[in-house]
Design an enzyme around this catalytic site. Structure first.
Site, short mmCIF file in Angstrom:
data_model
loop_
_atom_site.label_atom_id
_atom_site.label_comp_id
_atom_site.label_asym_id
_atom_site.label_seq_id
_atom_site.Cartn_x
_atom_site.Cartn_y
_atom_site.Cartn_z
N ASN A 42 0.83 -1.14 0.15
CA ASN A 42 0.09 -0.25 0.25
C ASN A 42 0.76 1.26 -0.18
O ASN A 42 2.12 1.47 0.51
CB ASN A 42 -0.72 0.14 1.47
CG ASN A 42 -1.70 0.88 1.03
OD1 ASN A 42 -2.08 2.20 1.26
ND2 ASN A 42 -3.06 0.72 1.07
N HIS A 53 -3.59 1.06 -3.53
CA HIS A 53 -3.46 -0.28 -2.77
C HIS A 53 -2.32 -2.08 -3.24
O HIS A 53 -1.82 -1.11 -3.97
CB HIS A 53 -5.08 -1.04 -2.46
CG HIS A 53 -5.74 0.64 -2.44
ND1 HIS A 53 -7.30 -0.06 -2.17
CD2 HIS A 53 -5.76 1.05 -2.19
CE1 HIS A 53 -8.37 0.79 -2.30
NE2 HIS A 53 -7.23 1.95 -2.01
N GLU A 55 -2.27 -4.22 -3.94
CA GLU A 55 -2.74 -5.05 -4.78
C GLU A 55 -3.10 -3.99 -6.31
O GLU A 55 -2.39 -4.99 -7.20
CB GLU A 55 -4.20 -5.51 -4.79
CG GLU A 55 -4.74 -6.32 -3.68
CD GLU A 55 -5.20 -5.53 -2.64
OE1 GLU A 55 -6.00 -6.30 -1.81
OE2 GLU A 55 -5.50 -4.52 -1.99
N SER A 80 -8.36 -8.40 2.78
CA SER A 80 -9.12 -8.77 1.92
C SER A 80 -9.03 -7.07 1.39
O SER A 80 -9.75 -5.85 0.79
CB SER A 80 -10.78 -8.45 2.44
OG SER A 80 -12.00 -9.01 1.81
N CYS A 82 -10.26 -4.54 -1.64
CA CYS A 82 -11.82 -4.33 -1.62
C CYS A 82 -12.12 -3.73 -3.29
O CYS A 82 -11.97 -4.72 -4.02
CB CYS A 82 -11.24 -2.21 -1.46
SG CYS A 82 -10.27 -1.77 -3.74
N CYS A 85 -9.97 -3.41 -6.03
CA CYS A 85 -8.98 -4.47 -6.59
C CYS A 85 -9.35 -5.32 -6.50
O CYS A 85 -8.81 -6.20 -7.53
CB CYS A 85 -7.85 -4.31 -5.34
SG CYS A 85 -6.90 -3.20 -4.41
#
Length: 156
Positions: A42, A53, A55, A80, A82, A85
């Site tokens: 991030n 982010h 990912e 987890s 968002c 992503c």
């Protein structure tokens, strides 16, 4: 140690790197054929970004892959993913996402599953502890990030 645990350890290293840079402790690795092809963490705070982010950073760092590459990938992420992503996972046809933990913040896992993405949650306490420690010690930063997306839910 299973492959999933090994690759999650690598994603945790990315989360720790983000934390050491003053950012949110979320990390990701993209794996193809049992090899890490990219890493990301991030960078919202560090780069004053609205999209980096963990990912998204890992996908960007992988470069422009082709369809045949993406369908052989697994994305490992400490938290987890968002909706943004998750949308990228679906857009690039990544068939599998392994999540470190989803109890502190639940992302768009149902969206992934409804689009035929295999979702595996490891319930790795290290991911939870890393994120909770950050949010407890930096509540104003986390509240500011949540406010940017209009989310007022609390971290569990």
């Amino acid at each position: 140690m299973t492959d999933d645990n090994y690759f999650m350890n690598e994603a945790i290293k990315e989360a720790e790197k983000s934390l050491s840079e003053g950012g949110l402790p979320i990390g990701a690795v993209l794996v193809k054929d049992d090899k890490i092809i990219s890493r990301g963490h991030n960078r919202l705070i560090q780069n004053n970004s609205v999209v980096l982010h963990a990912e998204m950073d890992a996908l960007e760092n992988a470069g422009r892959l082709n369809y045949e590459d993406y369908i052989k990938c697994t994305l490992y992420t400490t938290l987890s993913p968002c909706p943004m992503c998750s949308g990228a996972v679906i857009l690039y046809n990544i068939p599998r996402v392994v999540i470190g933990e989803n109890t502190t913040l639940l992302g768009a896992e149902n969206f992934l599953e409804c689009n035929n993405v295999e979702v595996v949650v490891l319930n790795d306490i290290r991911c939870r502890d890393l994120f909770l420690k950050f949010t407890c010690n930096n509540s104003e930063i986390w509240d500011e990030e949540l406010a940017k997306v209009g989310n007022t839910t609390e971290v569990k």
